[in-house]
Every structure is written in structure tokens, then in C-alpha cells.
Design an enzyme around this catalytic site. Sequence first.
Site, PDB file in Angstrom:
ATOM      1  N   GLU A  44       6.340   0.233  -3.156  1.00 12.00           N
ATOM      2  CA  GLU A  44       5.048   0.557  -3.926  1.00 12.00           C
ATOM      3  C   GLU A  44       4.727   2.066  -4.014  1.00 12.00           C
ATOM      4  O   GLU A  44       4.179   2.205  -2.965  1.00 12.00           O
ATOM      5  CB  GLU A  44       4.010  -0.699  -3.745  1.00 12.00           C
ATOM      6  N   LEU A  45       5.026   2.806  -4.854  1.00 16.10           N
ATOM      7  CA  LEU A  45       5.012   4.266  -4.929  1.00 16.10           C
ATOM      8  C   LEU A  45       3.829   4.506  -6.033  1.00 16.10           C
ATOM      9  O   LEU A  45       3.017   3.894  -6.290  1.00 16.10           O
ATOM     10  CB  LEU A  45       6.260   4.888  -4.995  1.00 16.10           C
ATOM     11  N   GLU A  73      -0.022  12.816  -9.681  1.00 14.41           N
ATOM     12  CA  GLU A  73      -1.032  11.890  -9.508  1.00 14.41           C
ATOM     13  C   GLU A  73      -2.313  12.635  -9.059  1.00 14.41           C
ATOM     14  O   GLU A  73      -2.043  13.175  -7.968  1.00 14.41           O
ATOM     15  CB  GLU A  73      -0.690  10.805  -8.366  1.00 14.41           C
ATOM     16  N   LYS A 103       2.924  -0.723  10.515  1.00 11.09           N
ATOM     17  CA  LYS A 103       2.399   0.515  10.812  1.00 11.09           C
ATOM     18  C   LYS A 103       1.421   1.140   9.782  1.00 11.09           C
ATOM     19  O   LYS A 103       1.716   1.222   8.776  1.00 11.09           O
ATOM     20  CB  LYS A 103       3.558   1.438  10.616  1.00 11.09           C
ATOM     21  N   PRO A 104       0.181   0.967  10.270  1.00 10.50           N
ATOM     22  CA  PRO A 104      -0.736   1.064   9.420  1.00 10.50           C
ATOM     23  C   PRO A 104      -0.915   2.747   9.135  1.00 10.50           C
ATOM     24  O   PRO A 104      -0.298   3.415  10.019  1.00 10.50           O
ATOM     25  CB  PRO A 104      -2.345   0.581   9.888  1.00 10.50           C
ATOM     26  N   ALA A 105      -1.562   3.212   8.004  1.00  8.40           N
ATOM     27  CA  ALA A 105      -2.207   4.689   7.949  1.00  8.40           C
ATOM     28  C   ALA A 105      -2.864   5.259   9.129  1.00  8.40           C
ATOM     29  O   ALA A 105      -3.693   4.332   9.696  1.00  8.40           O
ATOM     30  CB  ALA A 105      -2.671   4.804   6.507  1.00  8.40           C
ATOM     31  N   SER A 106      -2.521   6.144   9.645  1.00  7.28           N
ATOM     32  CA  SER A 106      -3.298   6.740  10.735  1.00  7.28           C
ATOM     33  C   SER A 106      -4.877   6.980  10.394  1.00  7.28           C
ATOM     34  O   SER A 106      -5.570   7.134  11.383  1.00  7.28           O
ATOM     35  CB  SER A 106      -2.564   8.200  11.040  1.00  7.28           C
ATOM     36  N   TRP A 110      -3.766   4.382   3.209  1.00  6.40           N
ATOM     37  CA  TRP A 110      -5.122   4.408   3.693  1.00  6.40           C
ATOM     38  C   TRP A 110      -6.202   3.941   2.579  1.00  6.40           C
ATOM     39  O   TRP A 110      -7.212   3.813   2.806  1.00  6.40           O
ATOM     40  CB  TRP A 110      -5.426   5.635   4.373  1.00  6.40           C
ATOM     41  N   ASN A 111      -5.560   3.912   1.308  1.00  5.54           N
ATOM     42  CA  ASN A 111      -6.546   3.571   0.167  1.00  5.54           C
ATOM     43  C   ASN A 111      -7.010   2.219   0.004  1.00  5.54           C
ATOM     44  O   ASN A 111      -8.162   1.865  -0.358  1.00  5.54           O
ATOM     45  CB  ASN A 111      -6.074   4.140  -0.978  1.00  5.54           C
ATOM     46  N   CYS A 132      -3.430   3.716  -6.843  1.00  3.04           N
ATOM     47  CA  CYS A 132      -2.026   4.194  -7.330  1.00  3.04           C
ATOM     48  C   CYS A 132      -2.212   3.546  -8.679  1.00  3.04           C
ATOM     49  O   CYS A 132      -1.334   3.974  -9.573  1.00  3.04           O
ATOM     50  CB  CYS A 132      -0.913   3.598  -6.732  1.00  3.04           C
ATOM     51  N   GLY A 156       2.868   3.638  -0.622  1.00  2.00           N
ATOM     52  CA  GLY A 156       2.516   4.978  -0.173  1.00  2.00           C
ATOM     53  C   GLY A 156       2.989   6.126  -1.205  1.00  2.00           C
ATOM     54  O   GLY A 156       3.483   5.494  -2.362  1.00  2.00           O
ATOM     55  N   SER A 157       3.309   7.095  -0.944  1.00  3.14           N
ATOM     56  CA  SER A 157       3.657   8.317  -2.042  1.00  3.14           C
ATOM     57  C   SER A 157       5.227   8.070  -2.196  1.00  3.14           C
ATOM     58  O   SER A 157       6.021   7.549  -1.491  1.00  3.14           O
ATOM     59  CB  SER A 157       3.690   9.585  -1.387  1.00  3.14           C
TER      60      SER A 157
HETATM   61  P1  ADP Z   1      -0.703   8.885   1.370  1.00  3.97           P
HETATM   62  O1  ADP Z   1      -0.549  10.100   0.270  1.00  3.97           O
HETATM   63  O2  ADP Z   1      -1.297   7.526   0.817  1.00  3.97           O
HETATM   64  O3  ADP Z   1      -1.295   9.209   2.848  1.00  3.97           O
HETATM   65  P2  ADP Z   1       2.099   8.753   2.471  1.00  3.97           P
HETATM   66  O4  ADP Z   1       3.199   8.371   1.697  1.00  3.97           O
HETATM   67  O5  ADP Z   1       2.005  10.030   2.929  1.00  3.97           O
HETATM   68  O6  ADP Z   1       0.797   8.437   1.370  1.00  3.97           O
HETATM   69  O7  ADP Z   1       1.638   7.680   3.684  1.00  3.97           O
HETATM   70  C1  ADP Z   1       1.693   6.147   3.547  1.00  3.97           C
HETATM   71  C2  ADP Z   1       2.004   5.584   4.840  1.00  3.97           C
HETATM   72  O8  ADP Z   1       3.323   6.253   5.228  1.00  3.97           O
HETATM   73  C3  ADP Z   1       1.258   5.773   5.863  1.00  3.97           C
HETATM   74  O9  ADP Z   1       1.134   4.788   6.855  1.00  3.97           O
HETATM   75  C4  ADP Z   1       1.747   7.142   6.584  1.00  3.97           C
HETATM   76  O10 ADP Z   1       1.489   7.347   8.026  1.00  3.97           O
HETATM   77  C5  ADP Z   1       3.148   6.593   6.665  1.00  3.97           C
HETATM   78  N1  ADP Z   1       4.183   7.855   6.553  1.00  3.97           N
HETATM   79  C6  ADP Z   1       4.047   9.256   6.438  1.00  3.97           C
HETATM   80  N2  ADP Z   1       5.070   9.818   6.601  1.00  3.97           N
HETATM   81  C7  ADP Z   1       5.928   8.887   7.104  1.00  3.97           C
HETATM   82  C8  ADP Z   1       7.292   9.184   7.530  1.00  3.97           C
HETATM   83  N3  ADP Z   1       7.906  10.432   7.505  1.00  3.97           N
HETATM   84  N4  ADP Z   1       7.873   8.276   8.194  1.00  3.97           N
HETATM   85  C9  ADP Z   1       7.359   7.295   8.218  1.00  3.97           C
HETATM   86  N5  ADP Z   1       6.137   6.665   7.578  1.00  3.97           N
HETATM   87  C10 ADP Z   1       5.182   7.677   7.299  1.00  3.97           C
END
Ligand code: ADP
Length: 479
Positions: free
Chosen positions: A252-253, A383, A177-180, A153-154, A286, A230-231
Site C-alpha cells: 500500500e504505497l 505526494e 516492524k513499526p515505523a521508528s 508512522w501516519n 496516502c 509506506g512510500s
Molecule cells: P514514510 O515516508 O511514510 O516514512 P517509508 O516508506 O520511508 O515511508 O517508511 C515506511 C516504513 O518502512 C517504516 O516502517 C520505515 O521504517 C520502513 N523502511 C524504510 N526504509 C526501509 C528499508 N530500506 N527496508 C525496510 N524497511 C524500511
Amino acid sequence: MKLQDPSLLKTQCLINGVWCGAPQLMVSNPANGNEIAKVPRLGAAETSAAIEAANAALPAWRAKSGKERSHVLRRWFELLMQNQEDLAQIMTAEQGKPLAEARGEIAYAASFIEWFSEEAKRVYGDVMPHPQAGSRIMTLKQAIGVCAAITPWNFPAAMITRKAGPALAAGCTMIIKPASQTPLTALALVALAERAGIPAGVINIVTGTAKEIGTVLCTSPIVRKLSFTGSTEIGRELMAACAPSIKKLSLELGGNAPFIVFDDADLDAAVQGAMLSKFRNAGQTCVCANRILVQADVYDAFASKLATAMANLKVGDGTGEGVTTGPLIDVNAVSKVEEHISDALAKGAVLLAGGSRHQLGGTFFTPTLLGKVTPAMKIAREETFGPVAPLFKFATEDEAIQMANDTEFGLASYFYTQNLARSFRVAEALECGMVGINTGMISNEVGPFGGIKQSGLGREGSKYGIEEYLEVKYLCIAG
Ligand code: ADP
């Protein structure tokens, strides 16, 4: 939110060229908690349908010439820039960043589509001498196939185009699959991709429960590559889920960027760089400076100059005049920031500015400056992802390098010095994928973005970015 083109506010997903799904999941504005719109809650069945669509669209898309794909991508780039203002408004509404930053991100996001529309034409193989006379070796580069992109989402736009640009340029098809928290920017980008003439099934987007969608994307044998931003924690899970089907991965973590100020630095420039690197997107990037290491001789001067610069930050709704710092994405983000600050203070850090939630309430947080921070504190290890600048003191160059590398992450690093020999020495010694030397801004479409150690795999953008979506095929030609 007033849009010049209200049809860009999509509340359905695109699968095989059809907008589908009932709006169900609320997307809210982090500045005030108000609902902006709802998006579909799609699951395993729809994700499988999107994969099938991408697979069916693959042969025709892959068979086009690079130049043909280039033309379509170029149109997408132009549409992104023509709709920059609307896209920025949507982004600020759902993500919270100041409008100026949102406009900047749209231009940055579009630059990847422009860049890869150019790179699409420049996918070269090699001809190599064979060890036996009369034979030849030739290599071709071919699209990997169906790709999945899971994005955070950032940077709701750029993290998508950084993957979609090279994937589509190479001839791959994809499912996003974008961030919710930020699906609306993503849906609008995809709507413009469709308008640009990207054929049905080549780009698909699904919103819904991350785990359910992610599991299908990771386990499907049809999907040949996953690109995730993401994370580190989720990246690790996805990597494991992709293992049985041996997928290619770009990850890219997380990062834990050191920002080193040597005593021969231009301190005003270093403060300016630190402000950019630390406070962009309210510290939610990040590559944000996570640990500011300052050489003892200039520590007090730097701390006071940084505090002065921070006093000019204006916290508020991203649409507000002159606002530099929007809300944090959600209450969990605020809790993490508070936890890092209280842990640091309990272990001997001193508060030089801020330190608490902002009077605006919600998820607004006051930009914070901490002094006397040490490696024993949580803020040195994790972080923070918020507007907190922790200052560490070091004595020698060796100590700075040792402190900088004392982390499992290896994404970005920054340092300020006027000494050329030191620049090369330190840059080579830092364990990371990217180094900002006398600059706090390293992101652009031309440089390779990515990390080492537990910050990830692969590079995005640059001439290397497209390679992540290509396989090398070797032809051994005898006779
Ligand atoms: P952030 O801390 O930036 O939200 P996340 O790693 O939790 O980082 O999320 C990054 C992306 O990964 C988002 O699109 C999130 O919906 C997705 N995501 C989180 N958990 C899962 C999972 N178990 N499987 C697939 N995608 C996931």
C-alpha cells in the site's frame, strides 16, 4: 502524558512471548521535540530469532479452528476499545495528530480486529465439477505461513491491525516492524494482543534500524509474505528484495489523489469533503486530496468557500482543546511542503491562504491554499503529505478525467456531482483503487482499501482482505 494503565508504555520488543531488548532509540513528541521513551535497537540476529519464533508457533496456531482464533481476536478487539484513551494518548504524543483523531484511529484500528475475528470463521473453499465423470475438484484455503508487516508512522495503529487482523484470522503468524517515529503505539497494541491470549511467537514485534530488519524479513525463505505500507520508493526496494524468495506481497504505497468538483456539485458538501480529505492528520495520509480540480464555472465560489472553512482550522499540540491540525512528523516533512509551495509559486501559482511555517515554530505548518496550480508544478506530480490544498481549474469532464489520471499513482480519487449518469461514467474512467463519490471519507473496515498502478498491490480490510493471507490448494479426487 498520563495513562490510566502506565504498563501500556512498553519500551521493549516482544519476541516469542518474551519482552526483550534494551531501550536505546529515542522516540520524541513532534509537537515539542521532547523525549517520550526509548525503544530497542534490534538488528539482524533478533529479527531472525523473531522469524524462528513465528515459524515455531505456526503449526499450533494454524491448526486451531477459525472459531478458536476468532475468540482470541475478539478479546483483542475488546481490549483495544477498553484502552482506547490510553492508546490515543500514546499515539498523539509520538505522532502529533489531534487527540480526537487519535481516538478515532484506535476505533478504526480495532474495527479491523473485530471484522477479521468474524471473517476467521468464514474461510470457504469450493467444490467444482471435474471434466471427467466420477471425479471431483475441491479447493481448500490455507494460511500462507509466516508473514512480515512493515508499517508507517501516519497511522501507527490502523496500519498494523489492518495486517495483523487478517493474518492472524487466517492462521498465519507474524513479525511486525513499526515505523521508528511511532513504535510506542505498536508496542502497546502488541501488549494487548498478548493479554488477549494470542500465544507466544504468533505475534512478534521488532524495533530498530529499518534497513537491517527489513533486509532480513525480505530475504528470509521462512517468511512467505510481506505486507508493507509506506512510500512507493521503499515499496519498490522491498519488492526487489523479496523477489529471490518469491514472496507474496501486499503493498500500500503512495497516492496522488485527485478531488474533482464538477459544476453541478453541492459546493458546501464538496468543501466539507475537501476539508476532511485534505486536512485530516495535517494532510499526512496516502488518500489525502493531493490535487483539487475545480470546474471553471464554480472555481471562484469553491475557492472562497474553502478559504473560509480553512480559517477555522486550529494549529497546535494535538492534546490542546479544539486543535484540528497537529505538527508535521519531522523537519523533512516541512521541507517537502515548503519545496512544493515555492516551486508552485515560482511557476505562477497564487497564494490564497497560509504559505509558511506556523508561528508556533517546530514542525507546525500553516494550512495553505494555492490557486492557479498547473500540472507542470511539482505539487501536481508528487505526494505533498502536508496541509497544502492546491486548486487546479478544468473546463470539461473529459479534461478532468485526463488530468486526474495523469499520474503514476492510482490509490484514491474523489469527485462531487449531483448527476447520477456522470457519477458512474467518471467512477469507471478514473484509474484508481478507490473512489469517493460525494464524500471525502472512504476508509472503513468493510470496504476494500488499496491501489492500482504504482500505488500498490492487494487489498486490505473487507471480505477480500483475508484472501491476501491464504493460499488456495486444489484437490483432484478420482474414483
Ligand atoms: P514514510 O515516508 O511514510 O516514512 P517509508 O516508506 O520511508 O515511508 O517508511 C515506511 C516504513 O518502512 C517504516 O516502517 C520505515 O521504517 C520502513 N523502511 C524504510 N526504509 C526501509 C528499508 N530500506 N527496508 C525496510 N524497511 C524500511
